[in-house]
Design a protein around this motif. Structure first.
Motif, PDB file in Angstrom:
ATOM      1  N   ASP A  88       0.826  -1.208   0.000  1.00  0.00           N
ATOM      2  CA  ASP A  88       0.000   0.000   0.000  1.00  0.00           C
ATOM      3  C   ASP A  88       0.861   1.259   0.000  1.00  0.00           C
ATOM      4  N   ILE A  89       2.160   1.074  -0.262  1.00  0.00           N
ATOM      5  CA  ILE A  89       3.100   2.180  -0.411  1.00  0.00           C
ATOM      6  C   ILE A  89       3.985   1.887  -1.624  1.00  0.00           C
ATOM      7  N   ASP A  90       4.886   2.814  -1.914  1.00  0.00           N
ATOM      8  CA  ASP A  90       5.762   2.664  -3.084  1.00  0.00           C
ATOM      9  C   ASP A  90       6.946   1.767  -2.755  1.00  0.00           C
ATOM     10  N   THR A  91       6.731   0.459  -2.864  1.00  0.00           N
ATOM     11  CA  THR A  91       7.788  -0.522  -2.607  1.00  0.00           C
ATOM     12  C   THR A  91       7.578  -1.724  -3.509  1.00  0.00           C
ATOM     13  N   ASP A  92       8.677  -2.400  -3.852  1.00  0.00           N
ATOM     14  CA  ASP A  92       8.557  -3.650  -4.609  1.00  0.00           C
ATOM     15  C   ASP A  92       8.692  -4.854  -3.684  1.00  0.00           C
ATOM     16  N   LEU A  93       8.696  -4.600  -2.364  1.00  0.00           N
ATOM     17  CA  LEU A  93       8.678  -5.637  -1.337  1.00  0.00           C
ATOM     18  C   LEU A  93       9.994  -6.399  -1.202  1.00  0.00           C
ATOM     19  N   VAL A  94      11.073  -5.869  -1.784  1.00  0.00           N
ATOM     20  CA  VAL A  94      12.350  -6.568  -1.805  1.00  0.00           C
ATOM     21  C   VAL A  94      13.413  -5.691  -1.131  1.00  0.00           C
ATOM     22  N   SER A  95      14.387  -6.350  -0.467  1.00  0.00           N
ATOM     23  CA  SER A  95      15.467  -5.612   0.186  1.00  0.00           C
ATOM     24  C   SER A  95      16.292  -4.841  -0.842  1.00  0.00           C
ATOM     25  N   GLU A  96      16.895  -3.770  -0.426  1.00  0.00           N
ATOM     26  CA  GLU A  96      17.621  -2.876  -1.328  1.00  0.00           C
ATOM     27  C   GLU A  96      18.844  -3.532  -1.957  1.00  0.00           C
ATOM     28  N   GLU A  97      19.365  -4.597  -1.348  1.00  0.00           N
ATOM     29  CA  GLU A  97      20.594  -5.223  -1.848  1.00  0.00           C
ATOM     30  C   GLU A  97      20.388  -5.970  -3.168  1.00  0.00           C
ATOM     31  N   MET A  98      19.186  -6.458  -3.399  1.00  0.00           N
ATOM     32  CA  MET A  98      18.933  -7.259  -4.602  1.00  0.00           C
ATOM     33  C   MET A  98      18.837  -6.376  -5.843  1.00  0.00           C
ATOM     34  N   LYS A  99      19.287  -6.932  -6.987  1.00  0.00           N
ATOM     35  CA  LYS A  99      19.300  -6.171  -8.230  1.00  0.00           C
ATOM     36  C   LYS A  99      18.838  -7.036  -9.399  1.00  0.00           C
ATOM     37  N   GLY A 100      18.472  -6.357 -10.503  1.00  0.00           N
ATOM     38  CA  GLY A 100      18.187  -7.012 -11.768  1.00  0.00           C
ATOM     39  C   GLY A 100      17.063  -8.023 -11.714  1.00  0.00           C
ATOM     40  N   SER A 101      17.230  -9.099 -12.490  1.00  0.00           N
ATOM     41  CA  SER A 101      16.195 -10.113 -12.611  1.00  0.00           C
ATOM     42  C   SER A 101      15.948 -10.838 -11.296  1.00  0.00           C
TER      43      SER A 101
END
Length: 227
Positions: A88-101
């Motif tokens: 319900d906020i602007d997030t993709d639900l993933v920790s900041e460390e992860m990248k790309g696919s």
């Protein structure tokens, strides 16, 4: 007089019981057909955070679908239908460390985990569409091939969306990770093509987004009544 009352008492008692049962059945039917039956739906606004989704000019998918999804939630809850959100906020639900696919895959897994652990009976994921052909327009709702309940839900939602933005598009099966791995009936709702100028103009308007959210909520309620 007393004997007459005693004689009539069993009949009077039976009449009261029948009346109570009839009244209960009446309100029970009203609760289902009126959309007031206890039901929980999972609403998933696609993308978010670092993942903007489809972008064209000033339109960002993640913002459009979050706005519409929150309105769907509020609309459903006014009808007595509980709506749980994957975000319900602007997030993709993933920790900041992860990248790309890896990040995108983790986001999908997180959404599925939220859906699976929730009491919700169906999953509705909201997105915008995009195409290299700018002539493509309109809404589109997908379901998993062979999922009869997902098909019914998709058809109910798509029929309502077509009242808002007319097109020849019908609910169709689609191969998407979210649909293929959901443990409950699921649909993906594409609310318009950000690659199409007219769809883009409409999606930028709050009034149009309100109409879309009402249509999605109507479709969900119809599915609950019809199934």
């Amino acid at each position: 007089m007393t004997k007459k009352l005693l004689f009539l008492f069993p009949f009077l008692f039976a009449f009261i019981i029948v009346s109570i049962n009839h009244t209960f059945d009446y309100y029970n039917v009203r609760s289902v057909t009126g959309g007031m039956v206890t039901q929980t739906v999972i609403i998933d606004p696609g993308h978010g955070g670092r993942d903007p989704g489809a972008v064209h000019e000033n339109i960002h998918e993640k913002e459009i679908v979050l706005d519409i999804s929150l309105r769907v939630r509020d609309n459903l809850e006014k009808r007595g239908i509980t709506a749980n959100m994957t975000r319900d906020i602007d997030t993709d639900l993933v920790s900041e460390e992860m990248k790309g696919s890896t990040r995108q895959q983790s986001s999908l897994l997180e959404r599925l985990d939220i859906s699976s652990s929730s009491e919700g009976e169906v999953l509705v994921s909201v997105h915008t569409n995009s195409s290299e052909d700018e002539r493509f327009f309109g809404t589109q709702t997908y379901f998993k091939e062979g999922d009869s309940q997902g098909k019914l839900l998709a058809e109910c939602i798509q029929a309502e969306l077509k009242k808002v933005r007319m097109s020849s598009r019908e609910a169709i099966p689609g191969s998407f990770y979210l649909l293929d791995h959901s443990d409950k009936p699921a649909v993906i709702v594409e609310v318009g093509f950000v690659s199409n100028e007219e769809d883009r103009r409409l999606l930028a308007q709050e009034k149009f987004r309100i109409l879309l959210s009402e249509a999605i909520a109507n479709g969900i309620e119809q599915y609950i009544t019809a199934r």
